[in-house]
Design a protein around this motif. Structure first.
Motif, PDB file in Angstrom:
ATOM      1  N   GLN A  99       0.010  31.211   2.229  1.00  0.00           N
ATOM      2  CA  GLN A  99       0.867  32.378   2.430  1.00  0.00           C
ATOM      3  C   GLN A  99       0.627  33.432   1.349  1.00  0.00           C
ATOM      4  OE1 GLN A  99       4.806  30.701   2.456  1.00  0.00           O
ATOM      5  NE2 GLN A  99       4.727  30.124   4.624  1.00  0.00           N
ATOM      6  N   GLN A 100       0.440  32.975   0.112  1.00  0.00           N
ATOM      7  CA  GLN A 100       0.241  33.910  -1.003  1.00  0.00           C
ATOM      8  C   GLN A 100      -1.058  34.695  -0.877  1.00  0.00           C
ATOM      9  OE1 GLN A 100       0.546  31.301  -4.388  1.00  0.00           O
ATOM     10  NE2 GLN A 100       2.773  31.513  -4.538  1.00  0.00           N
ATOM     11  N   ILE A 101      -2.094  34.040  -0.372  1.00  0.00           N
ATOM     12  CA  ILE A 101      -3.397  34.712  -0.263  1.00  0.00           C
ATOM     13  C   ILE A 101      -3.690  35.173   1.168  1.00  0.00           C
ATOM     14  CG2 ILE A 101      -4.363  33.466  -2.227  1.00  0.00           C
ATOM     15  CD1 ILE A 101      -5.807  31.617  -0.279  1.00  0.00           C
TER      16      ILE A 101
ATOM     17  N   LEU B  30      -8.015  27.122   5.557  1.00  0.00           N
ATOM     18  CA  LEU B  30      -7.762  25.987   4.664  1.00  0.00           C
ATOM     19  C   LEU B  30      -7.309  24.793   5.486  1.00  0.00           C
ATOM     20  CD1 LEU B  30      -5.879  27.889   1.812  1.00  0.00           C
ATOM     21  CD2 LEU B  30      -7.985  26.569   1.501  1.00  0.00           C
ATOM     22  N   VAL B  31      -7.767  23.602   5.114  1.00  0.00           N
ATOM     23  CA  VAL B  31      -7.444  22.397   5.885  1.00  0.00           C
ATOM     24  C   VAL B  31      -6.769  21.366   4.980  1.00  0.00           C
ATOM     25  CG1 VAL B  31      -8.343  20.591   7.392  1.00  0.00           C
ATOM     26  CG2 VAL B  31      -9.496  22.821   7.292  1.00  0.00           C
ATOM     27  N   ALA B  32      -5.578  20.932   5.391  1.00  0.00           N
ATOM     28  CA  ALA B  32      -4.809  19.950   4.615  1.00  0.00           C
ATOM     29  C   ALA B  32      -5.129  18.543   5.091  1.00  0.00           C
ATOM     30  CB  ALA B  32      -3.314  20.233   4.761  1.00  0.00           C
ATOM     31  N   CYS B  33      -5.968  17.841   4.308  1.00  0.00           N
ATOM     32  CA  CYS B  33      -6.373  16.480   4.689  1.00  0.00           C
ATOM     33  C   CYS B  33      -5.797  15.418   3.756  1.00  0.00           C
ATOM     34  CB  CYS B  33      -7.900  16.372   4.714  1.00  0.00           C
ATOM     35  SG  CYS B  33      -8.615  16.888   6.274  1.00  0.00           S
ATOM     36  N   ASP B  34      -4.806  15.797   2.942  1.00  0.00           N
ATOM     37  CA  ASP B  34      -4.130  14.803   2.113  1.00  0.00           C
ATOM     38  C   ASP B  34      -2.967  14.244   2.929  1.00  0.00           C
ATOM     39  OD1 ASP B  34      -2.837  13.244   0.282  1.00  0.00           O
ATOM     40  OD2 ASP B  34      -2.861  14.723  -1.329  1.00  0.00           O
ATOM     41  N   VAL B  35      -3.220  13.155   3.661  1.00  0.00           N
ATOM     42  CA  VAL B  35      -2.207  12.591   4.560  1.00  0.00           C
ATOM     43  C   VAL B  35      -1.227  11.672   3.832  1.00  0.00           C
ATOM     44  CG1 VAL B  35      -3.744  12.737   6.558  1.00  0.00           C
ATOM     45  CG2 VAL B  35      -3.732  10.654   5.159  1.00  0.00           C
ATOM     46  N   TYR B  36      -1.431  11.483   2.531  1.00  0.00           N
ATOM     47  CA  TYR B  36      -0.596  10.558   1.770  1.00  0.00           C
ATOM     48  C   TYR B  36       0.505  11.266   0.977  1.00  0.00           C
ATOM     49  CZ  TYR B  36      -4.795   7.922   2.821  1.00  0.00           C
ATOM     50  OH  TYR B  36      -5.852   7.350   3.479  1.00  0.00           O
ATOM     51  N   ARG B  37       0.322  12.557   0.750  1.00  0.00           N
ATOM     52  CA  ARG B  37       1.271  13.270  -0.097  1.00  0.00           C
ATOM     53  C   ARG B  37       1.752  14.531   0.618  1.00  0.00           C
ATOM     54  NH1 ARG B  37       1.106  16.674  -4.835  1.00  0.00           N
ATOM     55  NH2 ARG B  37      -1.106  17.075  -4.505  1.00  0.00           N
ATOM     56  N   PRO B  38       2.925  14.465   1.268  1.00  0.00           N
ATOM     57  CA  PRO B  38       3.457  15.627   1.991  1.00  0.00           C
ATOM     58  C   PRO B  38       3.563  16.871   1.103  1.00  0.00           C
ATOM     59  CG  PRO B  38       4.746  13.668   2.492  1.00  0.00           C
ATOM     60  CD  PRO B  38       3.810  13.288   1.394  1.00  0.00           C
ATOM     61  N   ALA B  39       3.824  16.660  -0.193  1.00  0.00           N
ATOM     62  CA  ALA B  39       3.941  17.801  -1.117  1.00  0.00           C
ATOM     63  C   ALA B  39       2.630  18.574  -1.221  1.00  0.00           C
ATOM     64  CB  ALA B  39       4.372  17.311  -2.492  1.00  0.00           C
ATOM     65  N   ALA B  40       1.508  17.861  -1.053  1.00  0.00           N
ATOM     66  CA  ALA B  40       0.200  18.520  -1.127  1.00  0.00           C
ATOM     67  C   ALA B  40       0.008  19.461   0.054  1.00  0.00           C
ATOM     68  CB  ALA B  40      -0.912  17.468  -1.141  1.00  0.00           C
ATOM     69  N   ILE B  41       0.461  19.032   1.239  1.00  0.00           N
ATOM     70  CA  ILE B  41       0.365  19.876   2.434  1.00  0.00           C
ATOM     71  C   ILE B  41       1.236  21.117   2.257  1.00  0.00           C
ATOM     72  CG2 ILE B  41       0.826  19.992   4.918  1.00  0.00           C
ATOM     73  CD1 ILE B  41       0.230  16.974   5.038  1.00  0.00           C
ATOM     74  N   GLU B  42       2.443  20.909   1.733  1.00  0.00           N
ATOM     75  CA  GLU B  42       3.372  22.025   1.514  1.00  0.00           C
ATOM     76  C   GLU B  42       2.818  22.990   0.467  1.00  0.00           C
ATOM     77  OE1 GLU B  42       6.274  24.357   2.543  1.00  0.00           O
ATOM     78  OE2 GLU B  42       5.910  22.402   3.512  1.00  0.00           O
TER      79      GLU B  42
ATOM     80  N   VAL C 135      -3.498  27.917   7.220  1.00  0.00           N
ATOM     81  CA  VAL C 135      -3.682  26.517   6.821  1.00  0.00           C
ATOM     82  C   VAL C 135      -3.572  25.634   8.062  1.00  0.00           C
ATOM     83  CG1 VAL C 135      -2.755  24.586   5.472  1.00  0.00           C
ATOM     84  CG2 VAL C 135      -2.764  26.897   4.501  1.00  0.00           C
ATOM     85  N   TYR C 136      -4.579  24.798   8.287  1.00  0.00           N
ATOM     86  CA  TYR C 136      -4.571  23.865   9.416  1.00  0.00           C
ATOM     87  C   TYR C 136      -4.059  22.520   8.933  1.00  0.00           C
ATOM     88  CZ  TYR C 136      -6.107  21.077  13.395  1.00  0.00           C
ATOM     89  OH  TYR C 136      -6.139  20.230  14.482  1.00  0.00           O
ATOM     90  N   CYS C 137      -3.045  21.987   9.601  1.00  0.00           N
ATOM     91  CA  CYS C 137      -2.551  20.657   9.250  1.00  0.00           C
ATOM     92  C   CYS C 137      -2.007  19.958  10.503  1.00  0.00           C
ATOM     93  CB  CYS C 137      -1.470  20.733   8.180  1.00  0.00           C
ATOM     94  SG  CYS C 137       0.001  21.627   8.682  1.00  0.00           S
ATOM     95  N   GLU C 138      -1.992  18.636  10.465  1.00  0.00           N
ATOM     96  CA  GLU C 138      -1.436  17.825  11.551  1.00  0.00           C
ATOM     97  C   GLU C 138      -0.460  16.836  10.919  1.00  0.00           C
ATOM     98  OE1 GLU C 138      -4.511  16.015  13.889  1.00  0.00           O
ATOM     99  OE2 GLU C 138      -5.640  17.885  14.122  1.00  0.00           O
ATOM    100  N   LEU C 139       0.826  17.176  10.945  1.00  0.00           N
ATOM    101  CA  LEU C 139       1.834  16.368  10.261  1.00  0.00           C
ATOM    102  C   LEU C 139       2.017  14.986  10.877  1.00  0.00           C
ATOM    103  CD1 LEU C 139       4.536  19.123   9.618  1.00  0.00           C
ATOM    104  CD2 LEU C 139       2.861  18.217   8.005  1.00  0.00           C
ATOM    105  N   ASP C 140       1.658  14.844  12.158  1.00  0.00           N
ATOM    106  CA  ASP C 140       1.860  13.560  12.832  1.00  0.00           C
ATOM    107  C   ASP C 140       0.617  12.668  12.792  1.00  0.00           C
ATOM    108  OD1 ASP C 140       0.452  15.317  14.380  1.00  0.00           O
ATOM    109  OD2 ASP C 140       1.324  14.669  16.295  1.00  0.00           O
ATOM    110  N   SER C 141      -0.439  13.133  12.118  1.00  0.00           N
ATOM    111  CA  SER C 141      -1.680  12.352  12.065  1.00  0.00           C
ATOM    112  C   SER C 141      -1.894  11.764  10.674  1.00  0.00           C
ATOM    113  CB  SER C 141      -2.882  13.231  12.425  1.00  0.00           C
ATOM    114  OG  SER C 141      -4.088  12.512  12.256  1.00  0.00           O
TER     115      SER C 141
END
Length: 441
Positions: free
Chosen positions: A152-154, A133-145, A158-164
């Motif tokens: 974790q449930q499944i 899974l890839v977190a590309c919603d860079v505007y809403r931190p809650a979406a990444i979380e 999850v791939y994410c880059e918090l600094d990008s």
């Protein structure tokens, strides 16, 4: 799902009941009511008119056999046309790349992130895929979380880059990560956006052009009615997506989006979300949906769900125990757990032809088995294996331990005894039949 539309259509067909033959007058009257029912269900006006015009043409062009009543013929024609309206054939998801890439798009709050998790779980369990899974919603931190929690449930990374803040680069990096670590499926969750937001629409268009996905899915909340259709049209003009996902079809929705969206954007509905749980996702089957709308149930989907929980070795073991009259409360508990895994109890019951209407106003709680489980869990291992030792003293203790009454415990024991006898009779007759066949050979 579609309860109000189903009721309205049923009332419409009653106009033809008692009629000896189909005439232009009674067809016009019936279809006027059908069109009104579709419009009330939030179906696009042009789609509703075209639909009823087609049904009228086909109804008047057919000779009714003496064995078929006009109302039955009308139901058959409407069923066939509803199936065509929603796409006809079931649309499969295309996953050819290595890794295969799915891009999720849609409005804010449409359920993209949750659906991404559901889809990852489905393809992991049913298609034996290894998803990332890839977190590309860079505007809403809650979406990444949220995506991390779902992952974790499944048990999907999850791939994410918090600094990008560059979703295009994040998606490209994620695909490289998938190639390096052997993931064969990448699901890219993007930020929700409005079709009128030019900058955001340019962004998702750039993501699509950069990663060249196998599938671009448009996720839409089915409760938004005609707005869903208009938004789908605007997104399709920019993204040329491959298919539609309708979420929240379990809610109090009029369902018009499902009936209109295929015609308006000429793209198939591929999946539907039917609840909050992560297994509440179904592939969209137009013919089965037409069955449900017309109150015919959906027995095929019910059987498929049962087969997903079916364990052949466990079934053989159970059959031997039943034949020897050794079916006990441990086996009973296992069967309850398998039923619960199949999904929402009311939805399962409504798939049985004729039952949906009967239970429309009855609330079937997902905790319907709670007291039964509590009673069984309050038994000792010996009592579960040998129910015949449950005397009055033991039953009183079990009632206190489970927070139920002695009457409820007695009722369960009586039902269990009847179930055991019935199961033995059924398996016994099957065995007798098999023996007869063998003798004949």
């Amino acid at each position: 799902m579609f309860d109000n539309l189903s009721e309205r259509l049923e009332r419409s067909f009653k106009i033809l009941k008692g009629e000896g033959k189909i005439t232009e007058i009674n067809v016009a009257e019936t279809l006027k009511d059908v069109r009104r029912a579709l419009l009330d269900a939030d179906v696009n006006y042009k789609v509703a008119k075209s639909f009823t015009d087609t049904v009228k043409e086909k109804a008047l062009g057919q000779n009714v056999l003496t064995a078929v009543k006009p109302s039955q013929l009308m139901v058959k024609i409407v069923h066939d046309e509803l199936t065509k309206l929603m796409g006809g054939d079931t649309a499969e998801i295309e996953l050819k790349g290595r890794p295969a890439v799915i891009l999720m798009s849609g409005l804010q709050g449409s359920g993209k992130t949750t659906f991404s998790g559901k889809l990852a779980r489905m393809l992991k369990t049913k298609k034996n895929r290894k998803p990332l899974l890839v977190a590309c919603d860079v505007y809403r931190p809650a979406a990444i979380e949220q995506l991390k929690v779902l992952g974790q449930q499944i048990e999907v990374p999850v791939y994410c880059e918090l600094d990008s803040k560059d979703p295009v680069q994040i998606a490209l990096n994620a695909i490289q990560e998938a190639k390096a670590k052997g993931y064969d499926l990448v699901i890219v969750d993007t930020a929700g956006r409005l079709a009128v937001d030019e900058q955001m629409m340019n962004e998702i268009e750039a993501i699509k052009n950069a990663i060249n996905p196998d599938e671009t899915l448009f996720v839409v909340d089915s409760m938004t009615g005609q707005d869903a259709v208009n938004t789908a049209r605007e997104f399709n003009e920019r993204l040329d997506f491959n298919g539609v996902v309708l979420t929240k079809l379990d809610g109090d929705t009029r369902g018009g989006a499902a009936l209109s969206i295929r015609t308006v954007v000429n793209k198939p509905i591929k999946f539907v979300g039917t609840g909050e749980k992560l297994d509440a996702i179904d592939q969209f089957h137009p013919a089965r949906m037409a069955d449900r709308i017309l109150g015919m149930g959906d027995i095929v989907s019910l059987v498929e769900r049962a087969q997903e929980q079916y364990d052949e070795e466990e079934a053989k073991r159970l059959q031997k125990k039943i034949q020897k009259n050794q079916f006990d409360f441990n086996d009973f508990l296992t069967q309850i757990h398998q039923i619960k895994k199949m999904g929402n109890l009311k939805e399962l019951a409504s798939m049985i032809p004729g039952v949906g209407k009967a239970i429309k106003d009855i609330d079937i709680d997902d905790n319907a088995f709670k007291s039964i489980e509590a009673i069984i869990y309050s038994m000792t291992p010996e009592e579960r294996t040998h129910p015949e030792i449950l005397n009055g003293t033991r039953r009183t203790r079990i009632a206190k331990g489970s927070g139920t009454s002695i009457q409820e415990v007695n009722r369960l024991l009586k039902q269990f005894d009847q179930t055991r006898k019935m199961m033995k009779m059924v398996t016994g007759s099957k065995m007798a039949g098999m023996m007869q066949k063998m003798k004949k050979k």
